[in-house]
Write a protein that holds these residues in place. Structure first.
Motif, short mmCIF file in Angstrom:
data_model
loop_
_atom_site.label_atom_id
_atom_site.label_comp_id
_atom_site.label_asym_id
_atom_site.label_seq_id
_atom_site.Cartn_x
_atom_site.Cartn_y
_atom_site.Cartn_z
N ASP A 176 0.81 -1.22 0.00
CA ASP A 176 0.00 0.00 0.00
C ASP A 176 0.85 1.27 0.00
O ASP A 176 0.33 2.37 0.20
N GLY A 177 2.17 1.13 -0.19
CA GLY A 177 3.03 2.29 -0.36
C GLY A 177 3.73 2.80 0.87
O GLY A 177 4.34 3.88 0.84
N HIS A 178 3.69 2.06 1.98
CA HIS A 178 4.37 2.50 3.20
C HIS A 178 5.81 1.97 3.25
O HIS A 178 6.10 0.91 2.72
N THR A 179 6.67 2.74 3.91
CA THR A 179 7.98 2.21 4.28
C THR A 179 7.87 1.67 5.69
O THR A 179 7.24 2.28 6.56
N VAL A 180 8.50 0.51 5.93
CA VAL A 180 8.25 -0.23 7.17
C VAL A 180 9.58 -0.60 7.83
O VAL A 180 10.55 -0.95 7.16
N LEU A 181 9.60 -0.54 9.17
CA LEU A 181 10.70 -1.07 9.97
C LEU A 181 10.10 -2.07 10.96
O LEU A 181 9.06 -1.80 11.57
N LEU A 182 10.76 -3.21 11.12
CA LEU A 182 10.27 -4.27 11.99
C LEU A 182 11.04 -4.29 13.30
O LEU A 182 12.27 -4.14 13.31
N GLY A 183 10.34 -4.50 14.40
CA GLY A 183 10.96 -4.64 15.71
C GLY A 183 10.75 -6.05 16.23
O GLY A 183 9.62 -6.47 16.44
N ALA A 184 11.84 -6.80 16.43
CA ALA A 184 11.76 -8.20 16.86
C ALA A 184 11.78 -8.26 18.39
O ALA A 184 12.80 -8.59 19.01
N ALA A 185 10.65 -7.94 19.02
CA ALA A 185 10.56 -7.92 20.47
C ALA A 185 10.19 -9.27 21.06
O ALA A 185 9.97 -9.37 22.27
N ASP A 186 10.10 -10.30 20.22
CA ASP A 186 9.93 -11.66 20.72
C ASP A 186 11.34 -12.22 20.95
O ASP A 186 11.96 -12.79 20.05
N THR A 187 11.85 -12.04 22.17
CA THR A 187 13.23 -12.42 22.47
C THR A 187 13.33 -13.76 23.19
O THR A 187 14.42 -14.18 23.57
N PHE A 188 12.20 -14.42 23.39
CA PHE A 188 12.22 -15.69 24.11
C PHE A 188 12.37 -16.88 23.16
O PHE A 188 12.99 -17.87 23.49
N ARG A 189 11.80 -16.77 21.99
CA ARG A 189 11.90 -17.86 21.02
C ARG A 189 13.10 -17.57 20.12
O ARG A 189 13.14 -16.55 19.43
N ALA A 190 14.06 -18.48 20.12
CA ALA A 190 15.35 -18.22 19.47
C ALA A 190 15.20 -17.88 17.99
O ALA A 190 15.89 -17.02 17.46
N ALA A 191 14.29 -18.55 17.31
CA ALA A 191 14.18 -18.37 15.86
C ALA A 191 13.27 -17.21 15.47
O ALA A 191 13.17 -16.91 14.27
N ALA A 192 12.61 -16.58 16.43
CA ALA A 192 11.62 -15.56 16.09
C ALA A 192 12.26 -14.37 15.38
O ALA A 192 11.75 -13.89 14.36
N ALA A 193 13.38 -13.87 15.92
CA ALA A 193 14.03 -12.71 15.31
C ALA A 193 14.57 -13.05 13.92
O ALA A 193 14.45 -12.24 12.99
#
Length: 397
Positions: free
Chosen positions: A217-234
């Motif tokens: 939809d035309g947005h620029t996005v930044l992701l925050g990996a705040a799931d720090t308990f599951r090793a593979a989540a980030a």
């Protein structure tokens, strides 16, 4: 006379000794033979001034062939993917609702099209709606309105019955609710979207798909990996972001989730992106400590500014249990929208109606497959049209 002779002999002795001292050294100094000239001295002076001639490499080689080290080229970066447009996604994915179509389209329309609609038929209609997770209160309201309209209007054709049922289902979904994502930036501040949910709902994957929806939809996005308990989540989230060129802010394993979320929003401010999308750890709604931690994430992020959207990811296959999940999360972090996943794998599409009636929270996105662009903005009319299908129905007895 005798004395004179002695003097003469002494003088002769002195003269003989003096002569010997002059002759003996000359006899010892024999001339040395001439030193032979070396090759360098034998060369002409012009030749000595000439520059030395280097031997060709083959003449100085040791006999071992030495190849230069191979040049290792870095693998090319994967191309940035362009997500599919979000407009019309629900229409394109309507076939994914085939199981729900069996309940709503073939089931309900088949019952409504009977020549005689007695009490048993209306009870069957109620049972079908309740089985589809519409909820008891919503089911009774829908059935009462259908009974009244079919009696007053005398509607009997399949097309007319389909239109009546569609109107009632759309009305139950409340088309007046705002289903847009509040993802537009403010002055000097990106929009912040917090994604929450229980374990196993596909939250991190859904977060990656939401990023694709925003970018489409035309947005620029930044992701925050705040799931720090599951090793593979980030790693998983970073992979999703990398495919569409979105940066991911992450911390070390077991880091404070609130700190990572705070850093992600700060990075979003510094880079002037439109939207920061924060993925949080999945948690059970009945674990007080984990829910309190989620509240902390929200409070820390709000030091930058208010959170624009809190999206709750619900698994459509959990049925009515999803309502309890939604209620507890709403109390902790003020959920503003629902993302309903795995809707293609269940015949209980009525959970959309139940969630909205119980909580007053609009369903904003629905997951209809495992593909990266199988997350569609929710539109009540298009959804109901897909539920009812287009197959012609025979008149029942």
């Amino acid at each position: 006379m005798k004395e004179y002779l002695l003097v003469v002999l002494a003088l002769l002795g002195v003269l003989i000794l003096g002569g010997l001292s002059l002759v003996v050294p000359r006899l010892r100094r024999r001339p040395e033979p001439p030193t032979p000239k070396t090759e360098v001295e034998a060369r002409p002076e012009e030749e000595l001034k000439a520059p030395p001639v280097e031997a060709p490499p083959s003449e100085v080689s040791t006999g071992i062939l030495v190849e230069p080290p191979p040049v290792i080229e870095a693998p090319p970066a994967p191309p940035i993917e362009v997500p599919e447009p979000t407009a019309g996604r629900l229409v394109r994915l309507r076939s994914r609702l085939s199981r729900s179509q069996n309940v709503f389209g073939k089931g309900l329309l088949g019952l409504l099209s009977r020549d005689h609609l007695d009490e048993d038929t209306w009870e069957e209609i109620e049972d079908s709606l309740i089985t589809a997770d519409v909820g008891i209160d919503a089911t009774r309201e829908i059935v009462d309105r259908l009974r009244e309209r079919t009696r007053v209007l005398g509607t009997r054709s399949v097309g007319e019955l389909r239109a009546l049922l569609a109107a009632e289902l759309v009305n139950a979904l409340d088309p007046t609710l705002d289903r847009s994502l509040n993802a537009d930036p403010k002055v000097g501040m990106p929009a912040v979207l917090l994604v929450v949910g229980v374990n196993g709902a596909g939250k991190t994957t859904t977060c990656g798909k939401i990023a694709r929806v925003l970018i489409a939809d035309g947005h620029t996005v930044l992701l925050g990996a705040a799931d720090t308990f599951r090793a593979a989540a980030a790693d998983q989230l970073e992979t999703w972001g990398g495919r569409v060129g979105a940066e991911t802010v992450r911390g070390p394993e077991a880091a404070d989730p609130a700190s990572v979320a705070f850093d992600a929003v700060k990075r979003g401010i510094d880079t002037s992106v439109d939207t920061v999308l924060v993925d949080t750890a999945g948690r059970l709604q009945n674990k007080v400590g984990l829910m309190d931690e989620l509240g902390k994430v929200k409070r820390v992020v709000e030091k930058h500014g208010p959170i624009d959207e809190t999206l709750l990811v619900l698994d459509a296959t959990t049925g009515q249990n999803g309502l309890e999940q939604a209620r507890v999360f709403t109390e902790v972090v003020n959920v503003t929208g629902v993302v309903l996943t795995k809707l293609d794998g269940t015949a209980k599409g009525g959970i959309v109606i139940a969630v909205q009636r119980k909580l007053g929270i609009p369903v904003k996105l629905v997951g209809l497959g495992e593909g990266p662009d199988d997350l569609a903005p929710f539109d009540p009319a298009q959804f109901v049209d897909a539920l009812l299908g287009t197959e012609p129905l025979a008149r029942g007895a």
